[in-house]
Scaffold this motif. Structure first.
Motif, PDB file in Angstrom:
ATOM      1  N   ILE A   1       0.852  -1.187   0.000  1.00 25.31           N
ATOM      2  CA  ILE A   1       0.000   0.000   0.000  1.00 25.31           C
ATOM      3  C   ILE A   1       0.890   1.240   0.000  1.00 25.31           C
ATOM      4  O   ILE A   1       1.785   1.388   0.839  1.00 25.31           O
ATOM      5  CB  ILE A   1      -0.937  -0.001   1.222  1.00 25.31           C
ATOM      6  CG1 ILE A   1      -1.895  -1.195   1.115  1.00 25.31           C
ATOM      7  CG2 ILE A   1      -1.715   1.311   1.317  1.00 25.31           C
ATOM      8  CD1 ILE A   1      -2.731  -1.421   2.360  1.00 25.31           C
ATOM      9  N   ALA A   2       0.643   2.124  -0.965  1.00 28.93           N
ATOM     10  CA  ALA A   2       1.478   3.309  -1.161  1.00 28.93           C
ATOM     11  C   ALA A   2       0.575   4.530  -1.318  1.00 28.93           C
ATOM     12  O   ALA A   2       0.300   4.974  -2.431  1.00 28.93           O
ATOM     13  CB  ALA A   2       2.363   3.127  -2.398  1.00 28.93           C
ATOM     14  N   ILE A   3       0.120   5.061  -0.209  1.00 32.33           N
ATOM     15  CA  ILE A   3      -0.776   6.215  -0.221  1.00 32.33           C
ATOM     16  C   ILE A   3      -0.031   7.405   0.381  1.00 32.33           C
ATOM     17  O   ILE A   3       0.424   7.351   1.519  1.00 32.33           O
ATOM     18  CB  ILE A   3      -2.072   5.933   0.567  1.00 32.33           C
ATOM     19  CG1 ILE A   3      -2.800   4.725  -0.032  1.00 32.33           C
ATOM     20  CG2 ILE A   3      -2.982   7.161   0.567  1.00 32.33           C
ATOM     21  CD1 ILE A   3      -4.089   4.350   0.694  1.00 32.33           C
ATOM     22  N   GLU A   4       0.117   8.479  -0.408  1.00 34.90           N
ATOM     23  CA  GLU A   4       0.845   9.659   0.044  1.00 34.90           C
ATOM     24  C   GLU A   4       0.058  10.384   1.141  1.00 34.90           C
ATOM     25  O   GLU A   4      -1.141  10.177   1.312  1.00 34.90           O
ATOM     26  CB  GLU A   4       1.074  10.628  -1.128  1.00 34.90           C
ATOM     27  CG  GLU A   4       1.737  10.018  -2.354  1.00 34.90           C
ATOM     28  CD  GLU A   4       3.229   9.772  -2.185  1.00 34.90           C
ATOM     29  OE1 GLU A   4       3.747   9.934  -1.065  1.00 34.90           O
ATOM     30  OE2 GLU A   4       3.877   9.410  -3.180  1.00 34.90           O
ATOM     31  N   ASN A   5       0.736  11.273   1.863  1.00 41.81           N
ATOM     32  CA  ASN A   5       0.036  12.030   2.906  1.00 41.81           C
ATOM     33  C   ASN A   5      -0.726  13.224   2.347  1.00 41.81           C
ATOM     34  O   ASN A   5      -1.536  13.840   3.040  1.00 41.81           O
ATOM     35  CB  ASN A   5       0.997  12.469   4.020  1.00 41.81           C
ATOM     36  CG  ASN A   5       2.085  13.411   3.539  1.00 41.81           C
ATOM     37  OD1 ASN A   5       1.858  14.313   2.749  1.00 41.81           O
ATOM     38  ND2 ASN A   5       3.294  13.206   4.032  1.00 41.81           N
ATOM     39  N   ALA A   6      -0.482  13.560   1.065  1.00 43.34           N
ATOM     40  CA  ALA A   6      -1.215  14.631   0.391  1.00 43.34           C
ATOM     41  C   ALA A   6      -1.189  14.360  -1.104  1.00 43.34           C
ATOM     42  O   ALA A   6      -0.266  13.715  -1.616  1.00 43.34           O
ATOM     43  CB  ALA A   6      -0.614  15.997   0.704  1.00 43.34           C
ATOM     44  N   ALA A   7      -2.214  14.839  -1.798  1.00 46.02           N
ATOM     45  CA  ALA A   7      -2.340  14.579  -3.236  1.00 46.02           C
ATOM     46  C   ALA A   7      -1.978  15.827  -4.030  1.00 46.02           C
ATOM     47  O   ALA A   7      -2.848  16.599  -4.442  1.00 46.02           O
ATOM     48  CB  ALA A   7      -3.759  14.129  -3.574  1.00 46.02           C
ATOM     49  N   CYS A   8      -0.694  16.053  -4.224  1.00 45.05           N
ATOM     50  CA  CYS A   8      -0.193  17.207  -4.972  1.00 45.05           C
ATOM     51  C   CYS A   8       0.436  16.729  -6.280  1.00 45.05           C
ATOM     52  O   CYS A   8       1.066  15.671  -6.312  1.00 45.05           O
ATOM     53  CB  CYS A   8       0.853  17.964  -4.171  1.00 45.05           C
ATOM     54  SG  CYS A   8       0.320  18.510  -2.535  1.00 45.05           S
ATOM     55  N   ALA A   9       0.280  17.528  -7.320  1.00 41.62           N
ATOM     56  CA  ALA A   9       0.890  17.179  -8.610  1.00 41.62           C
ATOM     57  C   ALA A   9       2.400  17.040  -8.449  1.00 41.62           C
ATOM     58  O   ALA A   9       3.070  17.943  -7.937  1.00 41.62           O
ATOM     59  CB  ALA A   9       0.564  18.258  -9.645  1.00 41.62           C
ATOM     60  N   ASP A  10       2.926  15.890  -8.869  1.00 41.87           N
ATOM     61  CA  ASP A  10       4.357  15.574  -8.838  1.00 41.87           C
ATOM     62  C   ASP A  10       4.910  15.298  -7.441  1.00 41.87           C
ATOM     63  O   ASP A  10       6.111  15.079  -7.301  1.00 41.87           O
ATOM     64  CB  ASP A  10       5.201  16.680  -9.488  1.00 41.87           C
ATOM     65  CG  ASP A  10       4.970  16.811 -10.982  1.00 41.87           C
ATOM     66  OD1 ASP A  10       4.353  15.907 -11.570  1.00 41.87           O
ATOM     67  OD2 ASP A  10       5.390  17.832 -11.568  1.00 41.87           O
ATOM     68  N   TYR A  11       4.061  15.293  -6.419  1.00 37.71           N
ATOM     69  CA  TYR A  11       4.535  14.944  -5.077  1.00 37.71           C
ATOM     70  C   TYR A  11       4.563  13.422  -4.958  1.00 37.71           C
ATOM     71  O   TYR A  11       3.546  12.773  -4.710  1.00 37.71           O
ATOM     72  CB  TYR A  11       3.627  15.550  -4.006  1.00 37.71           C
ATOM     73  CG  TYR A  11       4.032  15.191  -2.587  1.00 37.71           C
ATOM     74  CD1 TYR A  11       5.286  15.551  -2.097  1.00 37.71           C
ATOM     75  CD2 TYR A  11       3.161  14.499  -1.742  1.00 37.71           C
ATOM     76  CE1 TYR A  11       5.660  15.222  -0.802  1.00 37.71           C
ATOM     77  CE2 TYR A  11       3.532  14.170  -0.448  1.00 37.71           C
ATOM     78  CZ  TYR A  11       4.780  14.533   0.020  1.00 37.71           C
ATOM     79  OH  TYR A  11       5.152  14.194   1.299  1.00 37.71           O
ATOM     80  N   ILE A  12       5.751  12.851  -5.169  1.00 35.24           N
ATOM     81  CA  ILE A  12       5.925  11.398  -5.220  1.00 35.24           C
ATOM     82  C   ILE A  12       7.076  11.034  -4.287  1.00 35.24           C
ATOM     83  O   ILE A  12       8.214  11.458  -4.492  1.00 35.24           O
ATOM     84  CB  ILE A  12       6.242  10.932  -6.657  1.00 35.24           C
ATOM     85  CG1 ILE A  12       5.179  11.456  -7.630  1.00 35.24           C
ATOM     86  CG2 ILE A  12       6.320   9.415  -6.728  1.00 35.24           C
ATOM     87  CD1 ILE A  12       5.566  11.306  -9.084  1.00 35.24           C
ATOM     88  N   THR A  13       6.777  10.228  -3.301  1.00 34.47           N
ATOM     89  CA  THR A  13       7.793   9.881  -2.314  1.00 34.47           C
ATOM     90  C   THR A  13       8.234   8.430  -2.491  1.00 34.47           C
ATOM     91  O   THR A  13       7.881   7.757  -3.465  1.00 34.47           O
ATOM     92  CB  THR A  13       7.263  10.099  -0.885  1.00 34.47           C
ATOM     93  OG1 THR A  13       6.262   9.109  -0.615  1.00 34.47           O
ATOM     94  CG2 THR A  13       6.673  11.485  -0.724  1.00 34.47           C
TER      95      THR A  13
END
Length: 442
Positions: A241-253
């Motif tokens: 499961i890979a869910i970011e803490n925020a949904a911003c364009a190009d924000y990829i961790t």
């Protein structure tokens, strides 16, 4: 955020050690900044951060360009560039009045969850140089958490479909969740909790923990995201499961890149531009392609039993001819200026940022201005949808936080344009007034 602040403190701490060594050796590399600058001395850059409570004063060689970087605030008048670290911004501490020669530069690789006024144009427009996760910033960090293209294609941690299916102690649909930040703008914990009703998930982090990592991995795994031992342990799972803490364009961790490096299929939610960056057209399973967790779970069960379908998500590992077909990703990996794990001289994020600002102030002939493309985050929080269509429990709080951020950005814009110093107390009075009058409603 804690991980990034540790990185920031480690960087400046290391520089302090070097500074003392040079001082003891009597080196003239560290010069006295308190004497008047001559025409022969390098252009000056000033870090504006109270978190740097020690003396920082170095000469930075950036290719053919040289700048002197300091945190001595008495050098503000003679500085050409003023550098800010996003996670350490303070609404009551900006260098005003601002002189015409001052180029403001912002380094902020995190999402807006800790600094909610950053995504607004009223704030961003006052900066000439940015380094953010956006591909449109001056010094993009979009792929910083991908060690290399070779890491994507390497089979060091690759486990075959048969090997993943042979585990006697876990179900065929093996899903792992490793997360210790439980309150996010994307409603991560709420989504995973509902998904767990339909598919077994091994959760090792502080969020929804139902299993513990091996003892050797329990200490400080957050600061060792790509340790070989951790990657080897996680690589036996089919899905992560890979869910970011925020949904911003190009924000990829690392949440997206790490499973790809291991040969595990990411279950991803976050950046709306993620498909621009995936290695191939089919590299991850996207939460947004399913109406709710139950539908996603049904698909995971199907893929987990079908070797052809499962391996179709891992062509970057099992295809010899052009394993990464995304030309835009390949170009970015060839041209990027920074990535984690870079051990070359001057390879730290903060040193690279200093050099990017150094080059800007020495070569730029026009007054550029940042805008929301440099930090493209939705003001209304975007989250993974539940079957009930109800909001995750903390989204209302995040919405209120972003509303406050909008108000903060408007006030800062007013103060910056007025170009006079102000106090934190004055700022607090003004934001309370505007909030009371509903002057900052999104």
């Amino acid at each position: 955020m804690m991980r990034l602040r540790r990185r920031f403190l480690a960087f400046v701490g290391g520089v302090v050690v070097i500074w003392f060594v040079f001082l003891l050796m009597g080196s003239d590399i560290i010069m006295d900044y308190d004497r008047p600058a001559s025409k022969e001395e390098p252009v000056e850059l000033l870090w504006w951060s109270r978190h740097m409570s020690w003396n920082y004063d170095v000469e930075r060689q950036c290719g053919i360009y040289t700048c002197r970087v300091t945190n001595k605030r008495n050098r503000l008048k003679s500085s050409r560039g003023v550098l800010f670290y996003g996670s350490a911004l303070d609404v009551g501490d900006f260098p005003l009045p601002r002189r015409p020669q001052h180029a403001w530069a912002l380094l902020h690789e995190e999402s807006p969850r800790n600094v909610p006024f950053v995504p607004h144009n009223e704030f961003l427009n006052h900066f000439q140089v940015t380094s953010t996760f956006s591909r449109f910033s001056n010094f993009p960090l979009t792929t910083q958490y991908l060690p290399s293209g070779g890491a994507l294609t390497s089979t060091d941690y690759y486990v075959s479909f048969a090997g993943k299916s042979a585990s006697a102690h876990r179900p065929s649909t093996s899903v792992v969740f490793l997360q210790s930040d439980c309150d996010t703008m994307t409603g991560r914990e709420d989504y995973v909790k509902e998904l767990m009703k339909y598919v077994e998930v091994d959760s090792y982090g502080a969020c929804l923990q139902n299993k513990k990592l091996p003892k050797s991995l329990q200490k400080d795994y957050l600061n060792n995201l790509y340790s070989p031992e951790l990657l080897k342990f996680l690589s036996s799972y089919k899905f992560m499961i890979a869910i970011e803490n925020a949904a911003c364009a190009d924000y990829i961790t690392e949440k997206f890149w790490r499973p790809l490096v291991m040969g595990v299929v990411p279950i991803y939610f976050g950046s709306p531009t993620i498909k621009y960056w995936e290695p191939n057209n089919k590299s991850a399973i996207y939460v947004s392609d399913f109406p709710h967790p139950r539908a996603l779970a049904k698909y995971l069960h199907e893929v987990a039993e079908n070797q052809t379908e499962y391996d179709s998500y891992r062509s970057h590992k099992i295809t010899w001819n052009r394993p990464i077909k995304n030309k835009k990703l390949n170009y970015s990996l060839l041209t990027r200026q920074y990535h984690i794990g870079d051990t070359s001289p001057g390879g730290s994020l903060f040193e690279r940022f200093e050099c990017s600002v150094c080059r800007y102030v020495l070569t730029s002939t026009r007054k550029t201005r940042a805008n929301t493309t440099h930090y493209d985050c939705p003001i209304e929080p975007e989250y993974a949808h539940l079957e009930s269509q109800q909001e995750p429990q903390n989204v209302a709080d995040w919405r209120s936080m972003m509303q406050v951020g909008k108000c903060q950005a408007k006030i800062l814009d007013t103060y910056f344009r007025r170009n006079r110093s102000y106090t934190k107390a004055e700022f607090d009075v003004e934001i309370n007034r505007r909030m009371d009058e509903s002057d900052c409603v999104l």
